[in-house]
Motif scaffolding. Sequence first.
Motif, PDB file in Angstrom:
ATOM      1  N   SER A 146       0.950   4.344  19.074  1.00 13.83           N
ATOM      2  CA  SER A 146      -0.044   4.299  18.217  1.00 13.83           C
ATOM      3  C   SER A 146      -0.824   2.818  18.219  1.00 13.83           C
ATOM      4  CB  SER A 146       0.090   4.743  16.766  1.00 13.83           C
ATOM      5  OG  SER A 146       0.445   6.027  16.960  1.00 13.83           O
ATOM      6  N   ILE A 147      -0.026   2.011  18.006  1.00 13.83           N
ATOM      7  CA  ILE A 147      -0.135   0.519  17.822  1.00 13.83           C
ATOM      8  C   ILE A 147      -1.002   0.088  19.322  1.00 13.83           C
ATOM      9  CG2 ILE A 147       0.330  -2.038  17.794  1.00 13.83           C
ATOM     10  CD1 ILE A 147       2.240  -1.181  15.310  1.00 13.83           C
ATOM     11  N   ALA A 178       1.509  -4.886  13.012  1.00 10.24           N
ATOM     12  CA  ALA A 178       2.553  -5.270  13.991  1.00 10.24           C
ATOM     13  C   ALA A 178       3.500  -5.966  13.476  1.00 10.24           C
ATOM     14  CB  ALA A 178       2.087  -5.612  15.381  1.00 10.24           C
ATOM     15  N   GLN A 179       3.054  -7.208  12.725  1.00  8.85           N
ATOM     16  CA  GLN A 179       3.875  -7.984  12.137  1.00  8.85           C
ATOM     17  C   GLN A 179       4.678  -7.490  10.793  1.00  8.85           C
ATOM     18  OE1 GLN A 179       3.804 -11.537  12.942  1.00  8.85           O
ATOM     19  NE2 GLN A 179       5.144 -12.014  11.276  1.00  8.85           N
ATOM     20  N   GLU A 180       3.983  -6.665   9.971  1.00  2.49           N
ATOM     21  CA  GLU A 180       4.371  -6.110   8.761  1.00  2.49           C
ATOM     22  C   GLU A 180       5.320  -5.125   9.253  1.00  2.49           C
ATOM     23  OE1 GLU A 180       2.042  -4.677   5.705  1.00  2.49           O
ATOM     24  OE2 GLU A 180       0.910  -6.269   5.896  1.00  2.49           O
ATOM     25  N   LEU A 181       5.444  -4.284  10.329  1.00  3.32           N
ATOM     26  CA  LEU A 181       6.295  -3.320  10.681  1.00  3.32           C
ATOM     27  C   LEU A 181       7.532  -4.089  11.439  1.00  3.32           C
ATOM     28  CD1 LEU A 181       3.902  -0.431  12.290  1.00  3.32           C
ATOM     29  CD2 LEU A 181       5.184  -0.518  10.082  1.00  3.32           C
ATOM     30  N   GLN A 182       7.295  -5.050  11.891  1.00  5.32           N
ATOM     31  CA  GLN A 182       8.443  -5.759  12.438  1.00  5.32           C
ATOM     32  C   GLN A 182       9.293  -6.489  11.591  1.00  5.32           C
ATOM     33  OE1 GLN A 182       6.999  -8.855  15.279  1.00  5.32           O
ATOM     34  NE2 GLN A 182       8.307  -7.853  16.938  1.00  5.32           N
ATOM     35  N   GLU A 183       8.629  -6.681  10.340  1.00  5.21           N
ATOM     36  CA  GLU A 183       9.462  -7.622   9.253  1.00  5.21           C
ATOM     37  C   GLU A 183      10.267  -6.425   8.396  1.00  5.21           C
ATOM     38  OE1 GLU A 183       6.395  -9.626   7.166  1.00  5.21           O
ATOM     39  OE2 GLU A 183       6.432 -11.368   9.028  1.00  5.21           O
ATOM     40  N   ILE A 203       0.198   5.970  11.962  1.00  5.25           N
ATOM     41  CA  ILE A 203       0.896   5.098  11.104  1.00  5.25           C
ATOM     42  C   ILE A 203       0.937   5.202   9.646  1.00  5.25           C
ATOM     43  CG2 ILE A 203       0.678   2.420  10.478  1.00  5.25           C
ATOM     44  CD1 ILE A 203      -0.873   2.138  13.307  1.00  5.25           C
ATOM     45  N   TYR A 204       0.001   5.984   9.153  1.00  2.00           N
ATOM     46  CA  TYR A 204      -0.056   6.009   7.623  1.00  2.00           C
ATOM     47  C   TYR A 204       0.950   7.169   7.209  1.00  2.00           C
ATOM     48  CZ  TYR A 204      -1.822   8.714   3.429  1.00  2.00           C
ATOM     49  OH  TYR A 204      -1.819   9.339   2.226  1.00  2.00           O
ATOM     50  N   TYR A 205       1.210   8.218   8.075  1.00  2.00           N
ATOM     51  CA  TYR A 205       2.110   9.223   8.000  1.00  2.00           C
ATOM     52  C   TYR A 205       3.586   8.605   7.868  1.00  2.00           C
ATOM     53  CZ  TYR A 205       5.448  13.077   9.287  1.00  2.00           C
ATOM     54  OH  TYR A 205       6.387  13.693   9.168  1.00  2.00           O
ATOM     55  N   THR A 206       3.716   7.901   8.931  1.00  2.00           N
ATOM     56  CA  THR A 206       5.413   7.354   9.317  1.00  2.00           C
ATOM     57  C   THR A 206       5.366   6.374   8.295  1.00  2.00           C
ATOM     58  OG1 THR A 206       4.638   7.796  11.530  1.00  2.00           O
ATOM     59  CG2 THR A 206       6.680   6.589  11.183  1.00  2.00           C
ATOM     60  N   THR A 207       4.650   5.535   8.002  1.00  2.00           N
ATOM     61  CA  THR A 207       4.911   4.504   7.405  1.00  2.00           C
ATOM     62  C   THR A 207       4.629   4.263   5.819  1.00  2.00           C
ATOM     63  OG1 THR A 207       2.975   2.840   7.812  1.00  2.00           O
ATOM     64  CG2 THR A 207       4.924   2.952   9.295  1.00  2.00           C
ATOM     65  N   GLY A 208       3.607   5.295   5.545  1.00  2.00           N
ATOM     66  CA  GLY A 208       2.956   5.189   4.235  1.00  2.00           C
ATOM     67  C   GLY A 208       1.790   4.381   4.229  1.00  2.00           C
ATOM     68  N   LYS A 209       1.567   3.359   5.050  1.00  2.00           N
ATOM     69  CA  LYS A 209       0.672   2.599   5.061  1.00  2.00           C
ATOM     70  C   LYS A 209      -0.572   2.886   5.630  1.00  2.00           C
ATOM     71  CE  LYS A 209       4.006  -1.209   6.022  1.00  2.00           C
ATOM     72  NZ  LYS A 209       4.299  -1.914   4.762  1.00  2.00           N
ATOM     73  N   ASN A 210      -1.730   2.719   4.671  1.00  2.00           N
ATOM     74  CA  ASN A 210      -3.053   2.778   5.020  1.00  2.00           C
ATOM     75  C   ASN A 210      -3.501   1.712   5.901  1.00  2.00           C
ATOM     76  OD1 ASN A 210      -5.939   3.356   5.416  1.00  2.00           O
ATOM     77  ND2 ASN A 210      -5.981   4.747   3.621  1.00  2.00           N
ATOM     78  N   ILE A 211      -3.692   1.644   7.276  1.00  2.00           N
ATOM     79  CA  ILE A 211      -4.021   0.464   8.110  1.00  2.00           C
ATOM     80  C   ILE A 211      -5.465   0.328   8.489  1.00  2.00           C
ATOM     81  CG2 ILE A 211      -1.714   0.569   9.085  1.00  2.00           C
ATOM     82  CD1 ILE A 211      -3.548   1.065  11.748  1.00  2.00           C
ATOM     83  N   ARG A 212      -6.362   1.159   7.932  1.00  2.00           N
ATOM     84  CA  ARG A 212      -7.676   0.988   8.360  1.00  2.00           C
ATOM     85  C   ARG A 212      -8.283  -0.149   7.577  1.00  2.00           C
ATOM     86  NH1 ARG A 212      -8.937   5.609   5.670  1.00  2.00           N
ATOM     87  NH2 ARG A 212     -11.026   5.256   5.897  1.00  2.00           N
ATOM     88  N   ILE A 247      -4.986  -5.192  13.621  1.00  2.00           N
ATOM     89  CA  ILE A 247      -3.753  -4.713  14.125  1.00  2.00           C
ATOM     90  C   ILE A 247      -2.368  -5.499  14.229  1.00  2.00           C
ATOM     91  CG2 ILE A 247      -4.405  -4.844  16.591  1.00  2.00           C
ATOM     92  CD1 ILE A 247      -2.718  -1.752  15.170  1.00  2.00           C
ATOM     93  N   GLU A 248      -2.743  -6.916  14.624  1.00  2.00           N
ATOM     94  CA  GLU A 248      -1.702  -7.846  14.494  1.00  2.00           C
ATOM     95  C   GLU A 248      -0.957  -7.789  13.075  1.00  2.00           C
ATOM     96  OE1 GLU A 248      -4.690  -8.729  15.576  1.00  2.00           O
ATOM     97  OE2 GLU A 248      -4.397  -8.676  17.612  1.00  2.00           O
ATOM     98  N   GLN A 249      -1.540  -7.687  12.059  1.00  2.00           N
ATOM     99  CA  GLN A 249      -1.011  -7.850  10.581  1.00  2.00           C
ATOM    100  C   GLN A 249      -0.318  -6.731  10.561  1.00  2.00           C
ATOM    101  OE1 GLN A 249      -4.197  -8.512   7.855  1.00  2.00           O
ATOM    102  NE2 GLN A 249      -3.101  -8.077   6.094  1.00  2.00           N
TER     103      GLN A 249
END
Lengths: 239, 239
Positions: free
Chosen positions: B156-157, B233-238, B216-225, B229-231
């Motif tokens: 998705s990313i 990817a960074q957050e998911l990595q951390e 991404i919202y479903y899997t991580t619970g994060k609303n990324i709208r 996208i860099e932010q």
Amino acid sequence: MSETDVFQQHISRQYDHELLDVRGRIMTLGGLVEAQVESAVAALSSGDVELARKVIEDDYKVNSLEVAIDEECTQILALRQPTARDLRLIVGIIKAIADLERIGDEAKRIAYQAIDLAGHFPKRNQLSELERLAESVRAMLRKALDAFARMDVDASIQVVKDDRQIDRQYEGIMRQQITYMMEDARSIPTSLDIMWSARSLERIGDRSCNLCEYVIYYTTGKNIRHVSIEQIAQELQES
Amino acid sequence: MSETDVFQQHISRQYDHELLDVRGRIMTLGGLVEAQVESAVAALSSGDVELARKVIEDDYKVNSLEVAIDEECTQILALRQPTARDLRLIVGIIKAIADLERIGDEAKRIAYQAIDLAGHFPKRNQLSELERLAESVRAMLRKALDAFARMDVDASIQVVKDDRQIDRQYEGIMRQQITYMMEDARSIPTSLDIMWSARSLERIGDRSCNLCEYVIYYTTGKNIRHVSIEQIAQELQES
């Protein structure tokens, strides 16, 4: 009254309060979006680049409010597990805020066109039709928000009917600008800005219709998308 | 196993079955929409007016399937009252089908442009850039549907990142067509058809991104709208 009843009533009041709160916030979002459209159109008419920049900057306010209401709705679904009309209201709100957020995006697009257009110095009379379309679309958005606030089916049907007038005004502008472009190649950049702005306004009209479709869905349980408005009016009259 | 457990398991299996069914139907809708985009673009390239008319006629299939899935989701919300991930899945599906339905609308718009364009006989090389954009957008939609089917965050990313390439291709076409129009007023109707088609393709790209945002919202619970996208990817990595 038993202790359970009191508790039940308490829950229910708190829930009513939550529903009222979410309806209030959608009206705040609606007001914000309406102001963005108004400023974008004013920037286009007056060539006010600063105002256009402010619309672009302020778009984040629309976005954050939409995300906040969306989360609030998901919370209500998870905690209150509403059914029937309450469920249709929450699902309707989730959809309505997505439309409002995208009306905000169209306002931002108009603001970008305003900045571009300010560099071409359009003739005044070239903008008059666009301003008339903008006035019709703003009136339509306002009526749609009112209908949504009051969950008014009749007003909603009227808005959906009004959209045809908007479509005619839009087609008129497109034809006119193509004529200008064919007559004088120097007018092409200006005409394109006007055409893109007209397209954004027409889309705002479409999304205002969507709000009204959710009102009809909430009130009657009927999903009227992709059905002619005459058919809806007829069915509602018969029922 | 107690009788209650067996019953609970039965309910749960039936519920799993419903979720599976709704996920299957969204893939059917995705496939239908993908085919509509493919046919619309083929009609545009080949000047096949019959094929374009078929796309316009078949739009009702997209609409009815969307309405059916929407009702199925509202039923699941009412009867199963899902929470947490299941709730996010259903809310994500309700939003995703709205995007798919609107991709169908854009395919219909391209089909209308194809009919109009068939009357102007564009030069072959005028369409080559548009065909390249169409190929990129179709690939993107396919990847987005795959990512949605597998609820794959990494894929998705990647799709959201790919959208920048689409935007660049789109800007290139717009600049090129403005040049053609300025050079020769006779090319204005053709150029406008190409520009409107390019705009529809670019919107299909945007809506494919939306599908990925729901993953991404479903899997991580994060609303990324509205977040870069860099932010994300960074957050998911951390995390």
